[in-house]
Each structure stands twice: as C-alpha cells, then as structure tokens.
Design a protein around this motif. Structure first.
Motif, PDB file in Angstrom:
ATOM      1  N   LYS A 157     -13.908   4.889   8.683  1.00  0.00           N
ATOM      2  CA  LYS A 157     -15.083   4.455   8.615  1.00  0.00           C
ATOM      3  C   LYS A 157     -16.343   5.360   8.661  1.00  0.00           C
ATOM      4  O   LYS A 157     -17.369   4.931   8.243  1.00  0.00           O
ATOM      5  N   GLY A 158     -16.131   6.323   9.056  1.00  0.00           N
ATOM      6  CA  GLY A 158     -16.927   7.558   9.049  1.00  0.00           C
ATOM      7  C   GLY A 158     -17.924   7.128  10.369  1.00  0.00           C
ATOM      8  O   GLY A 158     -19.198   7.217  10.231  1.00  0.00           O
ATOM      9  N   ARG A 159     -17.166   6.669  11.367  1.00  0.00           N
ATOM     10  CA  ARG A 159     -17.816   6.268  12.324  1.00  0.00           C
ATOM     11  C   ARG A 159     -18.061   7.371  13.588  1.00  0.00           C
ATOM     12  O   ARG A 159     -17.208   8.010  13.839  1.00  0.00           O
ATOM     13  N   PRO A 160     -19.562   7.573  14.053  1.00  0.00           N
ATOM     14  CA  PRO A 160     -19.454   8.435  15.079  1.00  0.00           C
ATOM     15  C   PRO A 160     -18.649   8.317  16.502  1.00  0.00           C
ATOM     16  O   PRO A 160     -18.455   7.073  16.805  1.00  0.00           O
ATOM     17  N   ASN A 161     -18.018   9.346  17.063  1.00  0.00           N
ATOM     18  CA  ASN A 161     -17.209   9.098  17.941  1.00  0.00           C
ATOM     19  C   ASN A 161     -17.675   8.851  19.042  1.00  0.00           C
ATOM     20  O   ASN A 161     -17.057   8.319  19.996  1.00  0.00           O
ATOM     21  N   PHE A 162     -19.028   8.695  19.261  1.00  0.00           N
ATOM     22  CA  PHE A 162     -19.616   8.049  20.455  1.00  0.00           C
ATOM     23  C   PHE A 162     -19.773   6.625  20.692  1.00  0.00           C
ATOM     24  O   PHE A 162     -20.238   6.012  21.599  1.00  0.00           O
ATOM     25  N   ASN A 163     -19.524   5.928  19.625  1.00  0.00           N
ATOM     26  CA  ASN A 163     -19.609   4.474  19.343  1.00  0.00           C
ATOM     27  C   ASN A 163     -18.366   3.949  19.864  1.00  0.00           C
ATOM     28  O   ASN A 163     -17.337   3.742  18.952  1.00  0.00           O
ATOM     29  N   PRO A 164     -18.285   3.182  20.764  1.00  0.00           N
ATOM     30  CA  PRO A 164     -16.855   2.687  21.351  1.00  0.00           C
ATOM     31  C   PRO A 164     -16.500   1.520  20.492  1.00  0.00           C
ATOM     32  O   PRO A 164     -17.426   0.881  19.835  1.00  0.00           O
ATOM     33  N   LEU A 165     -15.231   1.027  20.482  1.00  0.00           N
ATOM     34  CA  LEU A 165     -14.789   0.035  19.630  1.00  0.00           C
ATOM     35  C   LEU A 165     -14.509  -1.363  20.812  1.00  0.00           C
ATOM     36  O   LEU A 165     -14.315  -1.256  21.818  1.00  0.00           O
ATOM     37  N   ILE A 166     -14.475  -2.329  20.053  1.00  0.00           N
ATOM     38  CA  ILE A 166     -14.003  -3.776  20.654  1.00  0.00           C
ATOM     39  C   ILE A 166     -12.475  -3.670  20.649  1.00  0.00           C
ATOM     40  O   ILE A 166     -11.730  -3.642  19.662  1.00  0.00           O
ATOM     41  N   VAL A 167     -12.047  -4.075  21.873  1.00  0.00           N
ATOM     42  CA  VAL A 167     -10.361  -4.549  21.787  1.00  0.00           C
ATOM     43  C   VAL A 167     -10.120  -5.768  21.730  1.00  0.00           C
ATOM     44  O   VAL A 167     -11.010  -6.572  22.499  1.00  0.00           O
ATOM     45  N   HIS A 168      -9.259  -6.310  20.975  1.00  0.00           N
ATOM     46  CA  HIS A 168      -8.892  -7.778  20.820  1.00  0.00           C
ATOM     47  C   HIS A 168      -7.597  -7.797  21.255  1.00  0.00           C
ATOM     48  O   HIS A 168      -6.855  -7.252  21.060  1.00  0.00           O
ATOM     49  N   VAL A 169      -7.498  -9.054  21.817  1.00  0.00           N
ATOM     50  CA  VAL A 169      -6.220  -9.454  22.589  1.00  0.00           C
ATOM     51  C   VAL A 169      -6.099 -10.957  22.373  1.00  0.00           C
ATOM     52  O   VAL A 169      -7.006 -11.841  22.068  1.00  0.00           O
ATOM     53  N   ALA A 170      -4.868 -11.578  22.730  1.00  0.00           N
ATOM     54  CA  ALA A 170      -4.648 -12.925  22.213  1.00  0.00           C
ATOM     55  C   ALA A 170      -4.999 -13.756  23.468  1.00  0.00           C
ATOM     56  O   ALA A 170      -5.353 -15.129  23.018  1.00  0.00           O
ATOM     57  N   ASP A 171      -5.241 -13.263  24.559  1.00  0.00           N
ATOM     58  CA  ASP A 171      -5.553 -14.492  25.593  1.00  0.00           C
ATOM     59  C   ASP A 171      -6.165 -13.624  26.935  1.00  0.00           C
ATOM     60  O   ASP A 171      -6.331 -12.401  26.990  1.00  0.00           O
ATOM     61  N   PHE A 172      -6.893 -14.529  27.892  1.00  0.00           N
ATOM     62  CA  PHE A 172      -7.506 -14.025  29.014  1.00  0.00           C
ATOM     63  C   PHE A 172      -6.218 -13.082  30.018  1.00  0.00           C
ATOM     64  O   PHE A 172      -6.930 -12.140  30.362  1.00  0.00           O
ATOM     65  N   ALA A 173      -5.153 -13.367  30.025  1.00  0.00           N
ATOM     66  CA  ALA A 173      -4.204 -12.558  30.671  1.00  0.00           C
ATOM     67  C   ALA A 173      -4.014 -11.416  30.323  1.00  0.00           C
ATOM     68  O   ALA A 173      -4.036 -10.303  30.843  1.00  0.00           O
ATOM     69  N   ALA A 174      -3.997 -11.302  28.849  1.00  0.00           N
ATOM     70  CA  ALA A 174      -3.818  -9.671  28.200  1.00  0.00           C
ATOM     71  C   ALA A 174      -5.157  -9.061  28.522  1.00  0.00           C
ATOM     72  O   ALA A 174      -5.135  -7.827  28.717  1.00  0.00           O
ATOM     73  N   ALA A 175      -6.399  -9.618  28.627  1.00  0.00           N
ATOM     74  CA  ALA A 175      -7.612  -9.086  28.720  1.00  0.00           C
ATOM     75  C   ALA A 175      -7.568  -8.350  30.183  1.00  0.00           C
ATOM     76  O   ALA A 175      -8.186  -7.373  30.421  1.00  0.00           O
ATOM     77  N   GLU A 176      -7.391  -9.464  31.160  1.00  0.00           N
ATOM     78  CA  GLU A 176      -7.139  -8.843  32.594  1.00  0.00           C
ATOM     79  C   GLU A 176      -6.475  -7.789  33.011  1.00  0.00           C
ATOM     80  O   GLU A 176      -6.669  -7.029  33.859  1.00  0.00           O
ATOM     81  N   ARG A 177      -5.470  -7.351  31.746  1.00  0.00           N
ATOM     82  CA  ARG A 177      -4.496  -6.031  32.199  1.00  0.00           C
ATOM     83  C   ARG A 177      -5.449  -4.914  31.779  1.00  0.00           C
ATOM     84  O   ARG A 177      -5.062  -3.972  32.313  1.00  0.00           O
ATOM     85  N   LEU A 178      -6.495  -5.140  30.873  1.00  0.00           N
ATOM     86  CA  LEU A 178      -7.191  -3.838  30.513  1.00  0.00           C
ATOM     87  C   LEU A 178      -8.679  -3.832  31.423  1.00  0.00           C
ATOM     88  O   LEU A 178      -9.055  -2.743  31.352  1.00  0.00           O
ATOM     89  N   ALA A 179      -9.150  -4.712  31.926  1.00  0.00           N
ATOM     90  CA  ALA A 179     -10.470  -4.435  32.590  1.00  0.00           C
ATOM     91  C   ALA A 179     -10.531  -5.366  33.654  1.00  0.00           C
ATOM     92  O   ALA A 179      -9.865  -6.511  33.914  1.00  0.00           O
ATOM     93  N   GLU A 180     -11.551  -5.135  34.625  1.00  0.00           N
ATOM     94  CA  GLU A 180     -11.974  -5.790  35.749  1.00  0.00           C
ATOM     95  C   GLU A 180     -12.580  -6.954  35.620  1.00  0.00           C
ATOM     96  O   GLU A 180     -13.699  -6.618  35.374  1.00  0.00           O
ATOM     97  N   LEU A 181     -12.032  -8.451  35.496  1.00  0.00           N
ATOM     98  CA  LEU A 181     -13.106  -9.234  35.196  1.00  0.00           C
ATOM     99  C   LEU A 181     -13.511 -10.033  36.398  1.00  0.00           C
ATOM    100  O   LEU A 181     -12.486 -10.541  36.946  1.00  0.00           O
TER     101      LEU A 181
END
Ligand code: TXA
Ligand code: MG
Length: 333
Positions: A59-83
């Motif tokens: 992309k030529g994207r600056p490395n200080f700009n974070p990405l969005i992580v895509h998951v299939a459902d809420f349970a998968a999201a909960e494994r990555l972040a404190e919701l």
C-alpha cells in the motif's frame, strides 16, 4: 485455476472454491483482497509479522498507522481484546456490520506487533458481508485489512478499483461486486467509560449514542481534554485521505467549463462535460455507496477539477461530507 488478465491482477468471482482458496492463501501468509459491506480490504494473517509487513509495503502505508483486524464473530474478537460492557453493548447492536471498535489488546492475543503500530489498543470489526464472513471462517486466523487502495488514494468499492491500484502485488482479488455501504466503517474507541468517535461512517454518532445510552465524544474533543500535546487517538486521521487526482470544489451550485460534475438530487444543473449522479432521488445511503466510484470515474476521464453539489449533513451525510472535506484538503505532497 486462477487466471491472470492483462494487468496481472488475479480477480476471481467469489465462488465457494475461490473463497476456500482465499482462506488457504491467507493462512499461508499471502495477501488477499476481499469485499466487505464498506469497501474492499487488503487482508493478511494478523498473527504473521511478515504477512502484515507486506500490507504496509504494497500500500505504501506509513508504519505508524495501525490496521483493523477482521474476525468472524464476537468470540474471536474477545480473544484479541478486552471488551468492556460498553464494547459488548455496541457489538451486540452493530456486529456483524460496519462498526470498528478500538479496545485494549489482550497480552496473549498473538497479533503481530505491526498490526497495531506498537499501540496497546487494537481496532476490531466483524464484517457482515457474506463473502468476507465465509473467507474469515475458511482462513481460521484473524485477518488484518486496511482498505485495498494505494495509501492516500480513494478507497475501492469495486474489485476493478483494487486491480487498478494494487494489480499483481496481491495473490488474489475476490470479486463480490460493488460494496453496499461504500464508506469505510465507523471507528469508535471503547477503552474508556465514554464512547469516542474516531472516524465517521454509515453508523452515525446518534445511533452509537442511542445504544450506549450516553453522548458520544468526538476525537478532536478527546485530544483537547488532555494536558498539552496529546498523541492523536487515531493515527490515520492525521493523514490526508481519500483523495482523487483531480482537485475538488465542494458545495458547487453549478459546474464550470472543464470540470467533472458530481450531482445530488433530481434535476441538477446542465453540464456539457462528464458528470455522475450520486442519487437522483436524493437518497444519502445511495450517495454514500456511489461516492468513491464517482471520484475514480471522473479521475479516469482526466478532468482537472471536480465540482460537487451540496450534500445534506443529516445521517450518513455527515460521513459523506467528512470524506469530501478530506479529499478537498490542501495537498501535502
Ligand atoms: O471499512 C473499513 O473499516 C475498511 C474495511 C476493509 O474493513 N478498512 C479500513 O481500514 O478502512 P483503514 O486501514 O483504511 O483504516 C483504519 C483506520 C485508520 O484511520 C487507523 O488509524 C484506525 O482505523 N485505527 C486502526 N487501529 C487503531 C487503533 N488501535 N487506535 C486508533 N485508531 C486505529
Ligand atoms: Mg484506508
């Protein structure tokens, strides 16, 4: 087998076989572009540092700009972040859908460091697009995906837009037709007690506030409440974004000679140059879904400037105007 047409891009119709192949490619560390309900994403295994680095390079994207992580459902999201309860409430109302939540990443998330650009938070979303959802299930890993355009360019709402920007530098472009919303997801920081809106999208501040049961803070307000100079809450919002090549003239009542013209509503002023209607009936959702394709189409016709008729600021109109203002901002380089 995948065919590689003239521009080298492997654009494939999103059949069940193609989606399964996309999942295998992702799990093996390759880059796959895929449709979501907002815009096309450029995906990589979010736990694979080399794969994620390739996103930034392509992309030529600056490395200080974070990405969005895509998951299939809420349970998968909960494994990555404190919701938090607030996060869970918003997720219950808007997932799957065009809402991204920024929350603290869990210590054992396994995410590559570059996904979050070294921040202790992570942006997560559960897309509702059927193809994206099936691909995430097939991949079996969280998928980091920014919009699948060259950094700073208009986000892609068609597979052809991805092919034009990134071509053969991705292993596969899954073609799911035009995206339905057409603007990037609404981004909300839920690390605190109060939801903080970091990026406008088709889910509005009013809708977030109604579910949260409290007013929504805006990122600019958040920055001002801090002592002295505070780091931006959303690094990507610093950059000029979403810009076509042609210069934009907003709130135009009538087009000038040589301009491309983007119209909104019935009976727009006549123009003998190229023009595109965002919605003849004045429907803001339709206008949002067509905006980026309109900008790209007029750019492709080589106009020096693009005049855009006023778009009402109600509902998703606020997000449309946000993107137009960014695209019209003075160019930095
Ligand atoms: O609709 C969308 O969100 C699309 C599709 C593909 O999902 N993706 C997208 O990604 O627009 P991208 O990378 O173009 O925009 C992500 C935005 C950027 O403004 C980035 O700075 C912000 O989200 N962001 C990502 N992680 C963040 C974090 N931990 N804290 C604050 N902002 C974050
Ligand atoms: Mg983007």
């Amino acid at each position: 087998m995948l065919s590689r047409p003239e521009n080298g891009a492997a654009v494939v119709a999103a059949s069940a076989e193609a989606i399964a192949e996309a999942g295998r490619l992702l799990a093996a560390g390759a880059l796959v572009a895929f449709p979501t309900e907002t815009v096309y994403g450029l995906g990589a295994d979010a736990t694979n540092e080399a794969a994620v680095s390739a996103i930034f390079a392509v992309k030529g994207r600056p490395n200080f700009n974070p990405l969005i992580v895509h998951v299939a459902d809420f349970a998968a999201a909960e494994r990555l972040a404190e919701l938090s309860p607030l996060a869970a409430k918003l997720a219950a109302a808007f997932w799957p859908g065009p809402l991204t939540l920024v929350a603290r990443r869990t210590p054992g998330s396994g995410l590559a460091v570059s996904v979050t650009a070294g921040l202790d938070t992570v942006a997560i979303r559960v897309p509702e697009n059927r193809i994206a959802h099936a691909m995430l299930q097939a991949a079996g890993v969280p998928v980091a995906a920014p919009s699948a355009n060259r950094s700073g360019h208009v986000s892609p709402t068609l597979a052809a837009h991805v092919a034009a920007d990134l071509g053969a530098r991705v292993a596969m472009i899954l073609d799911g037709g035009p995206t339905s919303h057409g603007l990037e997801s609404t981004v909300v920081d839920v690390t605190g007690e109060t939801p903080c809106l970091l990026r406008l999208g088709s889910i509005t501040a009013e809708q977030i506030a109604a579910v949260a049961g409290q007013a929504v803070q805006r990122s600019t307000e958040a920055a001002r409440t801090g002592d002295g100079l505070e780091a931006p809450r959303s690094p990507g919002q610093l950059l000029q974004h979403y810009a076509p090549r042609a210069l934009l003239r907003l709130d135009a009542i009538a087009p000038q000679a040589g301009e491309g013209f983007i119209t909104f509503g019935p009976n727009p002023p006549a123009h003998d140059g190229p023009s595109v209607s965002l919605s003849a009936t004045g429907d803001l959702d339709e206008a949002a879904s067509r905006l980026y394709a309109a900008l790209r189409a007029l750019d492709d016709q080589g106009v020096a400037g693009i005049a855009v008729m006023p778009i009402p600021r109600a509902g998703v109109g606020e997000a449309i105007n946000d993107r137009l203002n960014r695209a019209a901002a003075p160019r930095v380089g």
